[in-house]
Write a protein that holds these residues in place. Structure first.
Motif, mmCIF file in Angstrom:
data_model
loop_
_atom_site.group_PDB
_atom_site.id
_atom_site.type_symbol
_atom_site.label_atom_id
_atom_site.label_comp_id
_atom_site.label_asym_id
_atom_site.label_seq_id
_atom_site.Cartn_x
_atom_site.Cartn_y
_atom_site.Cartn_z
ATOM 1 N N ASN A 33 0.810 -1.219 0.000
ATOM 2 C CA ASN A 33 0.000 0.000 0.000
ATOM 3 C C ASN A 33 0.842 1.268 0.000
ATOM 4 O O ASN A 33 0.335 2.354 0.262
ATOM 5 N N GLY A 34 2.142 1.138 -0.287
ATOM 6 C CA GLY A 34 2.994 2.297 -0.498
ATOM 7 C C GLY A 34 3.694 2.873 0.712
ATOM 8 O O GLY A 34 4.328 3.918 0.614
ATOM 9 N N SER A 35 3.633 2.193 1.855
ATOM 10 C CA SER A 35 4.294 2.731 3.048
ATOM 11 C C SER A 35 5.813 2.590 2.996
ATOM 12 O O SER A 35 6.512 3.331 3.673
ATOM 13 N N TYR A 36 6.320 1.641 2.214
ATOM 14 C CA TYR A 36 7.766 1.388 2.133
ATOM 15 C C TYR A 36 8.181 1.261 0.675
ATOM 16 O O TYR A 36 7.415 0.808 -0.163
ATOM 17 N N ASP A 37 9.413 1.635 0.398
ATOM 18 C CA ASP A 37 9.970 1.452 -0.942
ATOM 19 C C ASP A 37 10.404 0.012 -1.164
ATOM 20 O O ASP A 37 10.409 -0.477 -2.287
ATOM 21 N N ALA A 38 10.806 -0.661 -0.091
ATOM 22 C CA ALA A 38 11.305 -2.032 -0.207
ATOM 23 C C ALA A 38 11.169 -2.742 1.128
ATOM 24 O O ALA A 38 11.096 -2.104 2.180
ATOM 25 N N VAL A 39 11.147 -4.050 1.048
ATOM 26 C CA VAL A 39 11.172 -4.901 2.235
ATOM 27 C C VAL A 39 12.342 -5.859 2.059
ATOM 28 O O VAL A 39 12.483 -6.487 1.004
ATOM 29 N N ILE A 40 13.190 -5.970 3.061
ATOM 30 C CA ILE A 40 14.299 -6.913 3.024
ATOM 31 C C ILE A 40 13.901 -8.111 3.882
ATOM 32 O O ILE A 40 13.630 -7.967 5.073
ATOM 33 N N ALA A 41 13.838 -9.272 3.257
ATOM 34 C CA ALA A 41 13.492 -10.502 3.970
ATOM 35 C C ALA A 41 14.775 -11.263 4.281
ATOM 36 O O ALA A 41 15.698 -11.303 3.461
ATOM 37 N N MET A 42 14.833 -11.862 5.432
ATOM 38 C CA MET A 42 16.022 -12.602 5.842
ATOM 39 C C MET A 42 16.131 -13.955 5.146
ATOM 40 O O MET A 42 17.217 -14.494 5.001
ATOM 41 N N TYR A 43 15.009 -14.507 4.715
ATOM 42 C CA TYR A 43 15.003 -15.814 4.080
ATOM 43 C C TYR A 43 14.173 -15.765 2.796
ATOM 44 O O TYR A 43 13.200 -15.022 2.702
ATOM 45 N N HIS A 44 14.537 -16.586 1.845
ATOM 46 C CA HIS A 44 13.877 -16.660 0.548
ATOM 47 C C HIS A 44 12.360 -16.793 0.680
ATOM 48 O O HIS A 44 11.609 -16.021 0.079
#
Length: 114
Positions: A33-44
């Protein structure tokens, strides 16, 4: 957890607007919904399942922290439709485009040779 906190504060000192960790059950909703430019996930599997749900045909998986650029389409190998002229190339094209864009930039993880 201490290493993550150190990396987080290092990025913040360099002016990167990062924060976390955040709860996985809500972060992808807010990202979509546009709150973040990206999300970094620790696992695939933490990152790819929500990405496939949101953008199966156009999503791109980026691997961070490597001395080379690594992108891949989010859809996987599609062995079930291989050779049947049914595959949608959009995600692969997006992955190649991202790779070209990132390759033109200075790599922050590449170590200088001594």
């Amino acid at each position: 957890m201490q290493l993550c906190a150190r990396q987080l504060s290092g990025a913040q000192r360099r002016g990167v607007n990062v924060f976390g960790p955040l709860s996985g059950d809500a972060v992808f909703y807010h990202a979509a919904n546009g709150s973040y430019d990206a999300v970094i996930a620790m696992y695939h599997d933490q990152g790819l399942a929500p990405l496939k749900l949101a953008a199966f045909d156009t999503g791109v998986n980026l691997t961070l922290g490597l001395p080379i650029v690594r992108t891949s389409p989010d859809h996987g190998t599609a062995f079930d439709i291989a050779g049947k002229n049914k595959a949608n190339p959009s995600s692969m094209m997006a992955a190649i485009s991202w790779a070209a864009t990132l390759a033109a930039r200075k790599n922050p993880w590449k170590r200088a040779r001594s």
